[in-house]
Design a protein around this motif. Structure first.
Motif, PDB file in Angstrom:
ATOM      1  N   PRO A 351       6.811 -22.685  41.333  1.00  0.00           N
ATOM      2  CA  PRO A 351       5.355 -22.641  41.506  1.00  0.00           C
ATOM      3  C   PRO A 351       4.806 -21.221  41.355  1.00  0.00           C
ATOM      4  N   GLN A 352       3.665 -21.115  40.705  1.00  0.00           N
ATOM      5  CA  GLN A 352       3.065 -19.805  40.483  1.00  0.00           C
ATOM      6  C   GLN A 352       2.810 -19.070  41.801  1.00  0.00           C
ATOM      7  N   ALA A 353       2.436 -19.813  42.818  1.00  0.00           N
ATOM      8  CA  ALA A 353       2.189 -19.181  44.120  1.00  0.00           C
ATOM      9  C   ALA A 353       3.461 -18.552  44.667  1.00  0.00           C
ATOM     10  N   LEU A 354       4.590 -19.242  44.506  1.00  0.00           N
ATOM     11  CA  LEU A 354       5.867 -18.696  44.970  1.00  0.00           C
ATOM     12  C   LEU A 354       6.265 -17.482  44.146  1.00  0.00           C
ATOM     13  N   GLN A 355       6.074 -17.555  42.824  1.00  0.00           N
ATOM     14  CA  GLN A 355       6.377 -16.399  41.978  1.00  0.00           C
ATOM     15  C   GLN A 355       5.574 -15.180  42.434  1.00  0.00           C
ATOM     16  N   GLU A 357       4.383 -14.598  45.396  1.00  0.00           N
ATOM     17  CA  GLU A 357       4.895 -14.136  46.688  1.00  0.00           C
ATOM     18  C   GLU A 357       6.165 -13.312  46.511  1.00  0.00           C
ATOM     19  N   VAL A 358       7.050 -13.753  45.635  1.00  0.00           N
ATOM     20  CA  VAL A 358       8.297 -13.025  45.385  1.00  0.00           C
ATOM     21  C   VAL A 358       7.988 -11.637  44.830  1.00  0.00           C
ATOM     22  N   THR A 359       7.038 -11.569  43.918  1.00  0.00           N
ATOM     23  CA  THR A 359       6.627 -10.278  43.364  1.00  0.00           C
ATOM     24  C   THR A 359       6.057  -9.383  44.459  1.00  0.00           C
ATOM     25  N   GLN A 360       5.240  -9.937  45.332  1.00  0.00           N
ATOM     26  CA  GLN A 360       4.651  -9.158  46.413  1.00  0.00           C
ATOM     27  C   GLN A 360       5.726  -8.677  47.390  1.00  0.00           C
ATOM     28  N   VAL A 361       6.706  -9.512  47.637  1.00  0.00           N
ATOM     29  CA  VAL A 361       7.821  -9.106  48.499  1.00  0.00           C
ATOM     30  C   VAL A 361       8.499  -7.866  47.930  1.00  0.00           C
TER      31      VAL A 361
END
Length: 379
Positions: A351-355, A357-361
């Motif tokens: 999901p784009q939202a998860l992608q 979030e991973v980038t923000q992490v």
């Protein structure tokens, strides 16, 4: 592991398989689609691929750079292969001539180093911290011989350490795994219990826990407990049968994301997951799995890469220009020395939202907002 480097060891060099690389050999990436090759590449984690240091402006095409593999071999789809690709890239750049000697057992380390010293190699690259004792002994015995060692500290004199804080990419992988999992169970295991292995596993464990905290979730991690430092280990970096069985056990326990930190052993896990056809995925390590082990790309969610290829290439080219490294290099998310490779076949499935979030992490790790606790992180 102090071993004699006497004439008998040198005389045995003719029996060793000394390989001279071809200048036109195909290079494979050490992370992303090409970040380990030194080109800036947008990956799942963001932008990566910065070189570990500025390459020497000049170099000598006749500079002889040599490498000793660990026992996983030159085609391990992991750190030995990545290091050799870095050597080959320096040759392709016209900065060196490169050779390697394979180690079948740990007893080969010292005699291989001695054989390469006899060849008058300007720089000897040793691959893996298991070679630390042999490298240290040789460096102490011959102060004029220059070395670089992957995954171990140098001596600030004639040995440069090439280290990677893979807990950072492992943290992102754990967060991703937790968000992607449908069963709410993910798993990891190592080849053997060494700091260069558990640093990945610690990061993964912390990433899952961070996801749980952010999303009020309860995703379980099978195979590793960072607090107790106890978990699942194959006892090998080459036993694919063992890797297959461990993966099957994890799947039977309900895990649908598996993170093998086990070199060639992990290929057995990838094969087991591919054969299962049950939606389980693998997160690979060291080199982009869709490039290094393309037959399993269909089950590789992503890879936590080490920029070994770039680090080795830079060490060789700097040495060729007379600028041998004495300060250890530590690869991080910030300098492109570690990170996540592209999602490849899963780009539309995550999901784009998860992608996002991973980038923000990843950004939060770099800024210090997220502080990783693993004691295995390189200093």
């Amino acid at each position: 592991m102090l071993r004699s480097r006497a004439g008998a060891a040198i005389a045995g060099v003719a029996a060793l398989a000394l390989v001279l690389a071809g200048c036109g050999s195909k290079s494979k990436s050490g992370g992303g689609s090409s970040p380990a090759g030194g080109n800036q590449t947008t990956t799942a984690a963001g932008t990566s691929g910065a070189a570990p240091a500025t390459s020497a402006p000049t170099g000598n095409a006749n500079f002889l750079a040599c490498m000793v593999t660990d026992t996983g071999g030159i085609n391990d789809k992991s750190f030995n292969q990545s290091a050799w690709q870095g050597m080959q890239a320096a040759q392709t750049d016209g900065k060196a001539k490169v050779q390697y000697l394979p180690s079948t057992t740990a007893s080969d380390y010292s005699k291989n180093i001695s054989a390469l010293e006899a060849k008058k190699c300007g720089l000897i690259v040793t691959v893996g911290f298991l070679m630390a004792d042999a490298t240290t002994a040789a460096a102490k015995s011959t102060a004029t011989q220059h070395f670089a060692i992957v995954d171990n500290n140098g001596n600030k004199k004639n040995v440069q350490g090439l280290l990677f804080n893979t807990a950072q990419a492992g943290f992102q992988a754990g967060y991703l795994a937790a968000g992607y999992s449908k069963s709410h169970k993910v798993a990891t295991y190592g080849g053997q219990q060494f700091a260069t292995v558990t640093v990945y596993m610690d990061g993964f464990y912390e990433g899952v826990k961070y996801y749980n905290q952010k999303h009020n979730a309860s995703v379980q991690v099978l195979g590793w407990d960072e607090k107790t430092q106890k978990g699942q280990f194959a006892g090998s970096f080459t036993d694919q049968t063992k890797g297959s069985q461990i993966a099957k056990n994890f799947m039977n326990a309900g895990a649908d994301v598996i993170y093998p930190v086990a070199g060639g052993t992990g290929l057995g896990s990838a094969a087991a997951v591919k054969s299962a056809h049950n939606g389980t995925v693998v997160i690979w390590v060291d080199t982009d799995g869709c490039i290094s082990a393309a037959q399993y790309c269909g089950v590789f969610l992503t890879t936590t890469f080490k920029g070994i290829q770039t680090a080795v290439k830079t060490a060789v080219e700097n040495g060729s220009g007379g600028n041998f490294g004495t300060t250890d290099y530590v690869g991080t998310l910030a300098n492109g020395g570690t990170g996540l490779s592209p999602y490849h076949q899963f780009a539309s499935k995550v999901p784009q939202a998860l992608q996002a979030e991973v980038t923000q992490v990843g950004k939060d790790i770099q800024s210090g907002t997220i502080k990783i606790q693993s004691k295995s992180q390189p200093k």
